[in-house]
Motif scaffolding. Structure first.
Motif, short mmCIF file in Angstrom:
data_model
loop_
_atom_site.label_atom_id
_atom_site.label_comp_id
_atom_site.label_asym_id
_atom_site.label_seq_id
_atom_site.Cartn_x
_atom_site.Cartn_y
_atom_site.Cartn_z
N UNK A 19 0.78 -1.50 0.00
CA UNK A 19 0.05 0.11 -0.06
C UNK A 19 1.11 1.45 -0.23
N UNK A 20 1.71 1.16 0.58
CA UNK A 20 2.95 2.41 0.71
C UNK A 20 3.49 2.51 -0.53
N UNK A 21 3.91 1.33 -1.12
CA UNK A 21 4.52 1.46 -2.60
C UNK A 21 3.41 1.98 -3.68
N UNK A 22 2.26 1.59 -3.22
CA UNK A 22 1.24 2.02 -4.60
C UNK A 22 1.39 3.47 -4.72
N UNK A 23 1.79 4.15 -3.82
CA UNK A 23 1.79 5.83 -4.24
C UNK A 23 3.15 6.19 -5.00
N UNK A 24 3.64 5.23 -5.18
CA UNK A 24 4.92 5.72 -6.02
C UNK A 24 4.40 5.83 -7.48
N UNK A 25 3.38 4.90 -7.72
CA UNK A 25 2.77 4.96 -8.87
C UNK A 25 1.37 5.51 -9.08
N UNK A 26 0.65 5.82 -8.01
CA UNK A 26 -0.67 6.09 -7.90
C UNK A 26 -1.11 7.45 -8.87
N UNK A 27 -0.05 8.50 -9.01
CA UNK A 27 -0.19 9.40 -10.17
C UNK A 27 -0.16 9.45 -11.16
N UNK A 28 0.18 8.13 -11.78
CA UNK A 28 0.49 7.67 -13.48
C UNK A 28 -1.01 7.94 -13.97
N UNK A 29 -1.98 6.97 -13.62
CA UNK A 29 -3.21 7.07 -14.36
C UNK A 29 -3.89 8.22 -14.35
N UNK A 30 -3.36 9.36 -13.58
CA UNK A 30 -4.15 10.50 -13.20
C UNK A 30 -3.66 11.86 -14.19
N UNK A 31 -2.15 11.45 -14.76
CA UNK A 31 -1.74 12.52 -15.33
C UNK A 31 -2.67 13.33 -16.45
N UNK A 32 -3.38 12.66 -17.37
CA UNK A 32 -4.39 13.08 -18.28
C UNK A 32 -5.29 14.14 -17.61
#
Length: 374
Positions: A19-32
């Protein structure tokens, strides 16, 4: 009771790590979505992931030694509580400057977990169990590369991108409560060095040639993983690729057998095999560029990286001896420092050029590995 508590602690460490590491990648789908809301370019928004990773990496370097001084449980618990606040703040971002600041704060606060989790493994598990739990924690970190993006995509589609971080904040406060109940207290170092002296001792680890070779490889590991999947996202930006991402995740299963592979073939041979597997999978990616082919070959690439990470932890643990705690903190710092470059490289360079970068990395790592002595 002690064994049962250790089991619960292990499960907690694996799940929380993911869950902590999820936030390394959480922004990627939100770029657009964010780029449209703020009327800024996608590459500018992607810098939010870089800010997170840089501050996360700095925190990893700091909180390992700090946990020696104040206790593992204190750092994990306080970190999850502060992470709840910093993650909540992200939902109040009204421009890119605020996004950068809050992502940096979030990354720094979440960095309280990883180095302490590895230290817990060395302190509460026997050697045989330790290998298993370290492998599972690292598998969780890799699984987070997909889960983090899937969760962000689903939550943002259901409501909006700010809702993603409200949910994460709720998860972190729940994990904070579990940390207070589940995690055992461990011994605090009696000889407490000043933080400056601790950092100096960590830098001295580079004088050990074997450790130096390992540390040259470490930044490339998560860099390869993050860069590949971010480039994958850009290449198929108009397609539904989440199912194909999940296919690649099956490669992490190999990490569960790390201990058995090491016992049968030695640390160095396991490491060489992992690099060869990464090299072969990268070469295969050049053959075709279809979504199905890339997804299938990504299983091999993920398997290579998922085996490399726990193996190099064992190598560093073997080479560092009594300095293992500091050596692993430095490992965590370099691992995420490499990951911080991933989003930028993926945003700037095309897919084929990124493959050349990954191919070069595996070749150089192979040459470095030959120099290792066990």
């Amino acid at each position: 009771m002690g064994k049962q508590r250790n089991l619960f602690s292990g499960v907690f460490l694996v799940f929380t790590g993911m869950i902590v590491a999820c936030n390394i990648y959480s922004l990627i789908p939100l770029y657009g979505e964010i780029s449209k809301e703020f009327n800024r370019g996608v590459v500018e928004v992607a810098l939010g992931s870089t800010f997170f990773s840089i501050f996360y990496a700095c925190g990893l370097l700091l909180f390992g030694p700090v946990s020696d001084r104040v206790g593992r449980k204190t750092i994990v618990s306080a970190g999850l509580l502060i992470s709840t606040i910093s993650t909540s703040l992200l939902s109040f971002s009204e421009n890119l400057t605020m996004l950068y600041i809050f992502r940096g704060l979030q990354g720094f606060s979440l960095a309280t977990f990883a180095p302490v989790a590895f230290a817990y493994c060395f302190e509460i598990f026997c050697e045989r169990q330790r290998t298993f739990w370290i492998a599972l924690i690292n598998a969780g970190f890799l699984v987070a590369g997909i889960v983090g993006q899937l969760l962000s995509n689903m939550l943002s589609t259901a409501v909006n991108w700010k809702f993603v971080y409200i949910i994460y904040a709720l998860i972190y406060i729940i994990l904070f409560i579990f940390a207070l109940v589940i995690l055992p207290r461990t011994n605090i170092a009696k000889n407490k060095l000043a933080l400056r002296e601790t950092i100096i001792q960590m830098l001295k680890l580079f004088k050990n040639k074997n450790l130096l070779y390992c540390y040259l490889i470490v930044p490339t590991l998560l860099f390869s993983f993050v860069t590949f999947y971010e480039t994958f996202s850009y290449r198929f930006i108009n397609e539904d690729i989440y199912f194909f991402r999940i296919i690649g995740l099956t490669g992490v299963i190999l990490s569960i057998f790390t201990k058995k592979i090491i016992d049968n073939y030695s640390l160095k041979n396991t490491f060489i095999f992992s690099i060869c597997l990464g090299l072969i999978s990268t070469l295969l990616l050049f053959i075709r560029s279809s979504l199905v082919w890339i997804s299938i070959i990504s299983i091999l690439l993920v398997a290579a990286i998922s085996l490399l990470i726990p193996t190099i932890i064992h190598l560093i643990g073997t080479y560092s001896g009594n300095e293992r705690g500091k050596a692993l903190s430095l490992y965590s710092f370099l691992l995420l420092l490499g990951a911080s470059a991933g989003p930028v490289i993926a945003a700037i360079f095309p897919y084929t050029f990124v493959l050349f970068i990954l191919l070069s990395i595996f070749i150089i790592n192979g040459i470095i590995t030959i120099q290792l002595r066990l």
